[in-house]
Enzyme design. Structure first.
Site, PDB file in Angstrom:
ATOM      1  N   GLN A  39       0.821  -1.212   0.000  1.00 25.30           N
ATOM      2  CA  GLN A  39       0.000   0.000   0.000  1.00 25.30           C
ATOM      3  C   GLN A  39       0.853   1.259   0.000  1.00 25.30           C
ATOM      4  O   GLN A  39       2.076   1.196   0.176  1.00 25.30           O
ATOM      5  CB  GLN A  39      -0.890   0.002   1.244  1.00 25.30           C
ATOM      6  CG  GLN A  39      -0.101  -0.061   2.545  1.00 25.30           C
ATOM      7  CD  GLN A  39      -0.865  -0.627   3.714  1.00 25.30           C
ATOM      8  OE1 GLN A  39      -2.085  -0.667   3.693  1.00 25.30           O
ATOM      9  NE2 GLN A  39      -0.170  -1.056   4.759  1.00 25.30           N
ATOM     10  N   HIS A  70      -7.775   3.255  20.396  1.00 24.03           N
ATOM     11  CA  HIS A  70      -6.816   2.350  21.042  1.00 24.03           C
ATOM     12  C   HIS A  70      -7.256   1.936  22.446  1.00 24.03           C
ATOM     13  O   HIS A  70      -7.004   0.812  22.865  1.00 24.03           O
ATOM     14  CB  HIS A  70      -5.421   2.986  21.022  1.00 24.03           C
ATOM     15  CG  HIS A  70      -4.892   3.117  19.620  1.00 24.03           C
ATOM     16  ND1 HIS A  70      -4.399   4.287  19.091  1.00 24.03           N
ATOM     17  CD2 HIS A  70      -4.830   2.207  18.606  1.00 24.03           C
ATOM     18  CE1 HIS A  70      -4.030   4.090  17.836  1.00 24.03           C
ATOM     19  NE2 HIS A  70      -4.291   2.839  17.518  1.00 24.03           N
ATOM     20  N   ASP A  94       1.190   1.004  13.977  1.00 21.90           N
ATOM     21  CA  ASP A  94       1.417   2.335  14.557  1.00 21.90           C
ATOM     22  C   ASP A  94       1.745   2.252  16.049  1.00 21.90           C
ATOM     23  O   ASP A  94       2.259   3.211  16.628  1.00 21.90           O
ATOM     24  CB  ASP A  94       0.205   3.243  14.325  1.00 21.90           C
ATOM     25  CG  ASP A  94      -1.074   2.600  14.833  1.00 21.90           C
ATOM     26  OD1 ASP A  94      -1.307   2.602  16.056  1.00 21.90           O
ATOM     27  OD2 ASP A  94      -1.846   2.059  14.011  1.00 21.90           O
ATOM     28  N   ASP A 145       2.874 -11.693   7.635  1.00 23.95           N
ATOM     29  CA  ASP A 145       1.460 -11.710   7.297  1.00 23.95           C
ATOM     30  C   ASP A 145       0.700 -12.318   8.500  1.00 23.95           C
ATOM     31  O   ASP A 145       0.946 -13.473   8.879  1.00 23.95           O
ATOM     32  CB  ASP A 145       1.299 -12.567   6.040  1.00 23.95           C
ATOM     33  CG  ASP A 145      -0.139 -12.744   5.630  1.00 23.95           C
ATOM     34  OD1 ASP A 145      -1.040 -12.398   6.415  1.00 23.95           O
ATOM     35  OD2 ASP A 145      -0.370 -13.246   4.520  1.00 23.95           O
ATOM     36  N   GLY A 146      -0.224 -11.547   9.078  1.00 21.14           N
ATOM     37  CA  GLY A 146      -0.941 -11.996  10.267  1.00 21.14           C
ATOM     38  C   GLY A 146      -1.758 -13.259  10.024  1.00 21.14           C
ATOM     39  O   GLY A 146      -1.896 -14.111  10.916  1.00 21.14           O
ATOM     40  N   ASP A 163      -6.222  -5.359  14.779  1.00 23.37           N
ATOM     41  CA  ASP A 163      -6.195  -3.908  14.566  1.00 23.37           C
ATOM     42  C   ASP A 163      -5.945  -3.666  13.079  1.00 23.37           C
ATOM     43  O   ASP A 163      -4.864  -3.263  12.660  1.00 23.37           O
ATOM     44  CB  ASP A 163      -5.079  -3.312  15.433  1.00 23.37           C
ATOM     45  CG  ASP A 163      -5.040  -1.799  15.362  1.00 23.37           C
ATOM     46  OD1 ASP A 163      -5.846  -1.216  14.616  1.00 23.37           O
ATOM     47  OD2 ASP A 163      -4.185  -1.206  16.038  1.00 23.37           O
ATOM     48  N   SER A 164      -6.973  -3.927  12.291  1.00 16.38           N
ATOM     49  CA  SER A 164      -6.791  -3.939  10.835  1.00 16.38           C
ATOM     50  C   SER A 164      -7.227  -2.625  10.201  1.00 16.38           C
ATOM     51  O   SER A 164      -7.959  -1.839  10.799  1.00 16.38           O
ATOM     52  CB  SER A 164      -7.633  -5.061  10.237  1.00 16.38           C
ATOM     53  OG  SER A 164      -8.984  -4.685  10.258  1.00 16.38           O
ATOM     54  N   PRO A 170      -4.449  -5.484   1.709  1.00 19.35           N
ATOM     55  CA  PRO A 170      -3.799  -6.474   2.582  1.00 19.35           C
ATOM     56  C   PRO A 170      -4.650  -6.916   3.762  1.00 19.35           C
ATOM     57  O   PRO A 170      -4.429  -7.977   4.341  1.00 19.35           O
ATOM     58  CB  PRO A 170      -2.540  -5.739   3.076  1.00 19.35           C
ATOM     59  CG  PRO A 170      -2.758  -4.297   2.793  1.00 19.35           C
ATOM     60  CD  PRO A 170      -3.712  -4.208   1.637  1.00 19.35           C
TER      61      PRO A 170
END
Ligand code: SPD
Length: 297
Positions: A39, A70, A94, A145-146, A163-164, A170
Protein backbone atom coordinates in the site's frame (compact mmCIF):
# COMPACT_ATOMS: atom_id res chain seq x y z
CA UNK A 1 -6.09 42.77 4.87
CA UNK A 2 -2.93 40.88 3.84
CA UNK A 3 -3.47 37.09 3.90
CA UNK A 4 -1.11 35.07 6.08
CA UNK A 5 1.13 32.49 4.42
CA UNK A 6 -1.25 29.81 5.69
CA UNK A 7 -4.25 31.48 4.06
CA UNK A 8 -2.42 31.88 0.74
CA UNK A 9 -1.44 28.22 0.37
CA UNK A 10 -4.21 25.88 1.41
CA UNK A 11 -3.12 22.26 1.17
CA UNK A 12 -5.70 19.63 1.99
CA UNK A 13 -5.74 15.86 2.09
CA UNK A 14 -9.06 14.13 1.50
CA UNK A 15 -10.12 10.63 2.34
CA UNK A 16 -12.35 9.66 -0.56
CA UNK A 17 -14.71 7.16 1.04
CA UNK A 18 -16.57 4.77 -1.26
CA UNK A 19 -16.72 7.47 -3.95
CA UNK A 20 -19.67 9.09 -2.14
CA UNK A 21 -18.03 11.08 0.64
CA UNK A 22 -14.88 13.11 1.15
CA UNK A 23 -13.44 13.94 4.55
CA UNK A 24 -10.78 16.66 4.35
CA UNK A 25 -7.94 17.71 6.63
CA UNK A 26 -5.80 20.82 6.26
CA UNK A 27 -2.16 19.80 5.85
CA UNK A 28 0.57 21.80 7.56
CA UNK A 29 3.36 19.62 6.18
CA UNK A 30 3.98 16.16 4.85
CA UNK A 31 6.35 14.15 7.02
CA UNK A 32 6.53 10.80 5.23
CA UNK A 33 5.30 9.27 1.98
CA UNK A 34 6.17 5.94 0.51
CA UNK A 35 4.88 2.96 -1.36
CA UNK A 36 5.34 -0.61 -0.15
CA UNK A 37 4.39 -3.81 -1.93
CA UNK A 38 1.10 -3.62 -0.02
CA UNK A 39 0.00 0.00 0.00
CA UNK A 40 0.84 3.69 -0.02
CA UNK A 41 1.69 5.21 3.38
CA UNK A 42 1.46 8.93 4.16
CA UNK A 43 2.08 10.71 7.44
CA UNK A 44 1.16 14.39 7.61
CA UNK A 45 0.91 17.09 10.24
CA UNK A 46 -2.69 18.33 9.99
CA UNK A 47 -4.06 21.58 11.35
CA UNK A 48 -6.05 20.78 14.50
CA UNK A 49 -5.43 17.02 14.37
CA UNK A 50 -1.70 16.62 14.93
CA UNK A 51 0.10 13.87 13.06
CA UNK A 52 -2.06 11.62 10.92
CA UNK A 53 -1.41 8.24 9.31
CA UNK A 54 -3.07 7.32 6.00
CA UNK A 55 -2.94 3.87 4.38
CA UNK A 56 -3.88 4.10 0.70
CA UNK A 57 -5.51 7.47 1.41
CA UNK A 58 -7.68 6.20 4.29
CA UNK A 59 -7.27 7.72 7.77
CA UNK A 60 -5.81 5.24 10.22
CA UNK A 61 -5.20 7.61 13.09
CA UNK A 62 -4.83 11.20 14.14
CA UNK A 63 -2.95 12.20 17.28
CA UNK A 64 -6.03 14.12 18.35
CA UNK A 65 -8.42 11.18 18.65
CA UNK A 66 -6.35 7.97 18.46
CA UNK A 67 -6.89 7.41 22.19
CA UNK A 68 -10.54 6.55 21.58
CA UNK A 69 -9.83 3.71 19.16
CA UNK A 70 -6.82 2.35 21.04
CA UNK A 71 -8.45 2.42 24.48
CA UNK A 72 -11.60 0.75 23.19
CA UNK A 73 -9.93 -2.03 21.20
CA UNK A 74 -7.74 -2.97 24.19
CA UNK A 75 -9.35 -2.29 27.54
CA UNK A 76 -12.75 -3.80 26.74
CA UNK A 77 -11.36 -7.34 26.29
CA UNK A 78 -8.50 -6.95 28.78
CA UNK A 79 -10.89 -6.17 31.63
CA UNK A 80 -13.10 -9.14 30.69
CA UNK A 81 -10.32 -11.72 30.22
CA UNK A 82 -9.71 -13.33 33.65
CA UNK A 83 -5.92 -12.79 33.87
CA UNK A 84 -4.51 -11.59 30.54
CA UNK A 85 -0.82 -12.44 30.36
CA UNK A 86 -0.16 -12.97 26.64
CA UNK A 87 -1.63 -10.70 23.97
CA UNK A 88 -1.37 -10.97 20.19
CA UNK A 89 -1.97 -7.87 18.06
CA UNK A 90 -2.49 -8.43 14.34
CA UNK A 91 -1.85 -5.25 12.31
CA UNK A 92 -1.64 -2.10 14.40
CA UNK A 93 1.91 -1.22 13.29
CA UNK A 94 1.42 2.33 14.56
CA UNK A 95 1.79 0.92 18.10
CA UNK A 96 -1.26 2.60 19.68
CA UNK A 97 -2.96 -0.66 20.59
CA UNK A 98 0.23 -2.10 22.06
CA UNK A 99 0.67 1.06 24.15
CA UNK A 100 -2.74 0.51 25.78
CA UNK A 101 -2.19 -3.25 26.25
CA UNK A 102 1.03 -2.52 28.17
CA UNK A 103 -0.87 -0.45 30.73
CA UNK A 104 -2.15 -3.75 32.16
CA UNK A 105 0.36 -5.02 34.72
CA UNK A 106 -0.78 -8.62 34.21
CA UNK A 107 0.50 -8.52 30.59
CA UNK A 108 3.89 -10.22 30.43
CA UNK A 109 4.22 -10.50 26.68
CA UNK A 110 2.67 -8.74 23.69
CA UNK A 111 3.40 -9.84 20.13
CA UNK A 112 2.65 -7.45 17.27
CA UNK A 113 2.42 -8.96 13.80
CA UNK A 114 2.44 -6.25 11.12
CA UNK A 115 2.55 -7.15 7.45
CA UNK A 116 3.94 -3.85 6.20
CA UNK A 117 7.43 -2.72 7.30
CA UNK A 118 6.74 0.74 5.87
CA UNK A 119 4.01 1.36 8.47
CA UNK A 120 6.48 0.52 11.23
CA UNK A 121 9.21 2.67 9.70
CA UNK A 122 6.98 5.72 9.18
CA UNK A 123 5.33 5.54 12.60
CA UNK A 124 8.59 4.87 14.45
CA UNK A 125 10.09 7.97 12.83
CA UNK A 126 7.13 10.32 13.00
CA UNK A 127 4.46 9.13 15.45
CA UNK A 128 6.32 8.32 18.68
CA UNK A 129 3.13 9.04 20.62
CA UNK A 130 1.92 5.59 19.57
CA UNK A 131 5.01 3.86 18.20
CA UNK A 132 7.30 4.35 21.22
CA UNK A 133 5.46 1.43 22.84
CA UNK A 134 7.01 -0.94 20.30
CA UNK A 135 10.39 -0.63 22.03
CA UNK A 136 9.07 -1.89 25.37
CA UNK A 137 10.87 -5.08 26.51
CA UNK A 138 7.54 -6.93 26.85
CA UNK A 139 6.88 -6.42 23.11
CA UNK A 140 8.01 -8.58 20.22
CA UNK A 141 7.45 -7.09 16.76
CA UNK A 142 7.26 -9.47 13.82
CA UNK A 143 7.02 -8.28 10.23
CA UNK A 144 4.83 -11.04 8.84
CA UNK A 145 1.46 -11.71 7.30
CA UNK A 146 -0.94 -12.00 10.27
CA UNK A 147 -3.11 -14.57 8.50
CA UNK A 148 -0.14 -16.83 7.86
CA UNK A 149 1.13 -16.21 11.38
CA UNK A 150 -2.01 -17.45 13.13
CA UNK A 151 -2.17 -20.39 10.72
CA UNK A 152 1.35 -21.49 11.58
CA UNK A 153 2.11 -20.53 15.17
CA UNK A 154 1.89 -23.09 17.94
CA UNK A 155 1.87 -20.34 20.60
CA UNK A 156 -1.23 -19.52 22.65
CA UNK A 157 -2.67 -16.15 23.71
CA UNK A 158 -5.23 -14.92 26.23
CA UNK A 159 -6.37 -12.04 24.02
CA UNK A 160 -6.08 -11.45 20.26
CA UNK A 161 -6.65 -7.93 18.92
CA UNK A 162 -7.19 -7.52 15.18
CA UNK A 163 -6.20 -3.91 14.57
CA UNK A 164 -6.79 -3.94 10.84
CA UNK A 165 -7.41 -1.38 8.15
CA UNK A 166 -10.53 -1.62 5.95
CA UNK A 167 -11.40 -4.98 4.31
CA UNK A 168 -9.66 -4.23 1.02
CA UNK A 169 -6.07 -4.86 -0.02
CA UNK A 170 -3.80 -6.47 2.58
CA UNK A 171 -6.48 -6.45 5.32
CA UNK A 172 -9.20 -8.31 3.35
CA UNK A 173 -8.26 -11.84 4.61
CA UNK A 174 -8.51 -10.56 8.20
CA UNK A 175 -12.29 -10.53 7.68
CA UNK A 176 -12.42 -14.13 6.40
CA UNK A 177 -13.43 -17.51 7.87
CA UNK A 178 -10.04 -19.27 7.61
CA UNK A 179 -8.42 -16.54 9.68
CA UNK A 180 -10.95 -16.83 12.52
CA UNK A 181 -10.72 -20.61 12.64
CA UNK A 182 -7.01 -20.12 13.28
CA UNK A 183 -7.58 -17.32 15.81
CA UNK A 184 -9.79 -19.71 17.75
CA UNK A 185 -6.99 -22.27 17.76
CA UNK A 186 -4.36 -19.83 19.08
CA UNK A 187 -6.65 -18.56 21.85
CA UNK A 188 -6.55 -19.95 25.39
CA UNK A 189 -9.74 -21.76 26.49
CA UNK A 190 -11.14 -18.59 28.06
CA UNK A 191 -9.57 -16.33 25.40
CA UNK A 192 -11.14 -13.32 23.71
CA UNK A 193 -10.74 -11.83 20.23
CA UNK A 194 -11.67 -8.23 19.42
CA UNK A 195 -11.54 -6.97 15.83
CA UNK A 196 -11.88 -3.69 13.95
CA UNK A 197 -15.40 -4.03 12.53
CA UNK A 198 -16.02 -0.96 10.37
CA UNK A 199 -19.00 1.40 10.48
CA UNK A 200 -22.66 0.49 10.86
CA UNK A 201 -23.66 3.44 8.69
CA UNK A 202 -21.61 2.36 5.67
CA UNK A 203 -20.64 -1.28 6.20
CA UNK A 204 -23.54 -3.08 7.83
CA UNK A 205 -23.07 -5.98 5.37
CA UNK A 206 -19.42 -6.30 6.43
CA UNK A 207 -20.55 -6.34 10.06
CA UNK A 208 -23.14 -9.01 9.28
CA UNK A 209 -20.53 -11.11 7.44
CA UNK A 210 -17.97 -10.79 10.22
CA UNK A 211 -20.50 -11.74 12.91
CA UNK A 212 -21.62 -14.76 10.88
CA UNK A 213 -18.02 -15.97 10.62
CA UNK A 214 -17.39 -15.37 14.33
CA UNK A 215 -20.66 -17.12 15.20
CA UNK A 216 -19.40 -20.27 13.50
CA UNK A 217 -16.17 -20.25 15.55
CA UNK A 218 -17.16 -18.91 18.98
CA UNK A 219 -20.03 -19.54 21.43
CA UNK A 220 -20.39 -15.85 22.27
CA UNK A 221 -20.34 -12.94 19.81
CA UNK A 222 -21.03 -9.24 20.41
CA UNK A 223 -20.47 -5.89 18.74
CA UNK A 224 -19.70 -2.60 20.44
CA UNK A 225 -19.44 0.97 19.20
CA UNK A 226 -17.19 3.95 19.74
CA UNK A 227 -17.18 7.51 18.41
CA UNK A 228 -14.38 8.40 16.07
CA UNK A 229 -13.71 12.00 15.12
CA UNK A 230 -11.72 11.32 11.96
CA UNK A 231 -13.26 8.18 10.41
CA UNK A 232 -16.11 8.67 7.91
CA UNK A 233 -19.49 8.55 9.61
CA UNK A 234 -18.08 8.97 13.12
CA UNK A 235 -19.71 5.87 14.63
CA UNK A 236 -17.52 2.77 14.31
CA UNK A 237 -17.53 -0.72 15.81
CA UNK A 238 -15.43 -3.53 17.21
CA UNK A 239 -16.53 -7.16 17.32
CA UNK A 240 -16.01 -9.16 20.51
CA UNK A 241 -15.95 -12.97 20.58
CA UNK A 242 -15.04 -15.28 23.43
CA UNK A 243 -14.03 -18.91 23.25
CA UNK A 244 -15.01 -19.75 26.83
CA UNK A 245 -18.30 -17.84 27.00
CA UNK A 246 -16.94 -14.77 28.86
CA UNK A 247 -19.66 -12.14 28.63
CA UNK A 248 -18.40 -8.54 28.16
CA UNK A 249 -21.04 -7.20 30.55
CA UNK A 250 -21.53 -9.87 33.24
CA UNK A 251 -17.85 -10.88 33.32
CA UNK A 252 -16.37 -7.37 33.36
CA UNK A 253 -13.84 -7.35 36.21
CA UNK A 254 -15.09 -4.19 37.92
CA UNK A 255 -12.78 -4.65 40.91
CA UNK A 256 -9.66 -4.81 38.76
CA UNK A 257 -10.92 -1.86 36.72
CA UNK A 258 -11.63 0.26 39.81
CA UNK A 259 -8.21 -0.52 41.29
CA UNK A 260 -6.11 -0.21 38.10
CA UNK A 261 -5.21 3.47 38.47
CA UNK A 262 -5.05 3.95 34.68
CA UNK A 263 -5.84 7.50 33.64
CA UNK A 264 -8.23 6.77 30.74
CA UNK A 265 -9.38 9.49 28.37
CA UNK A 266 -12.38 7.65 26.86
CA UNK A 267 -12.74 4.22 28.43
CA UNK A 268 -14.32 3.59 31.85
CA UNK A 269 -16.87 1.24 33.39
CA UNK A 270 -19.91 3.18 32.19
CA UNK A 271 -18.41 3.65 28.73
CA UNK A 272 -17.64 -0.08 28.58
CA UNK A 273 -21.25 -1.03 29.34
CA UNK A 274 -22.79 1.68 27.17
CA UNK A 275 -20.71 0.72 24.13
CA UNK A 276 -22.62 -2.58 23.85
CA UNK A 277 -25.95 -0.76 23.57
CA UNK A 278 -26.37 -0.49 19.81
CA UNK A 279 -28.62 1.98 17.97
CA UNK A 280 -31.94 0.44 16.91
CA UNK A 281 -31.11 0.37 13.18
CA UNK A 282 -27.89 -1.54 13.81
CA UNK A 283 -29.48 -3.94 16.30
CA UNK A 284 -32.28 -4.64 13.83
CA UNK A 285 -29.87 -5.24 10.95
CA UNK A 286 -27.82 -7.66 13.05
CA UNK A 287 -30.77 -9.42 14.71
CA UNK A 288 -30.09 -13.07 15.46
CA UNK A 289 -26.33 -12.67 15.14
CA UNK A 290 -25.53 -11.25 18.57
CA UNK A 291 -25.42 -13.39 21.71
CA UNK A 292 -27.69 -12.12 24.54
CA UNK A 293 -25.69 -10.92 27.55
CA UNK A 294 -25.57 -13.29 30.53
CA UNK A 295 -27.80 -12.25 33.38
CA UNK A 296 -25.80 -11.46 36.50
CA UNK A 297 -27.41 -13.16 39.23
N1 SPD B 1 -11.29 3.30 8.01
C1 SPD B 1 -10.36 3.18 9.05
C2 SPD B 1 -10.29 1.86 9.74
C3 SPD B 1 -8.91 1.69 10.25
C4 SPD B 1 -8.79 1.07 11.56
N2 SPD B 1 -7.42 0.80 11.94
C5 SPD B 1 -6.75 1.89 12.50
C6 SPD B 1 -5.39 1.57 13.01
C7 SPD B 1 -5.14 2.26 14.31
N3 SPD B 1 -4.22 1.56 15.10
Amino acid sequence: MTPTAKQRLRLWVHENYKEILQVGFRVERTLFSGESEFQRIDIVEADGFGRMLFNDGAVMLSERDEFVYHEMISHVPLFVAPHPRRVLVIGGGDGGTVREVLRHPSVEYCRLVEIDPLVLEGCRKHIPKTAASLDDPRVEVRVEDGVKHVAETSDRFDVVLVDSSDPIGPAAPLFGPAFYADVRRVLADDGIVVSQAESAFYEIETQRGLLAILGRCFPRVHLYNYSNLTYPGGLWSFSFASKGDRCPIADLDTRRLAACGIDFRYYGERQHRAAFVLPAFQERALAGQLTPHKSRG
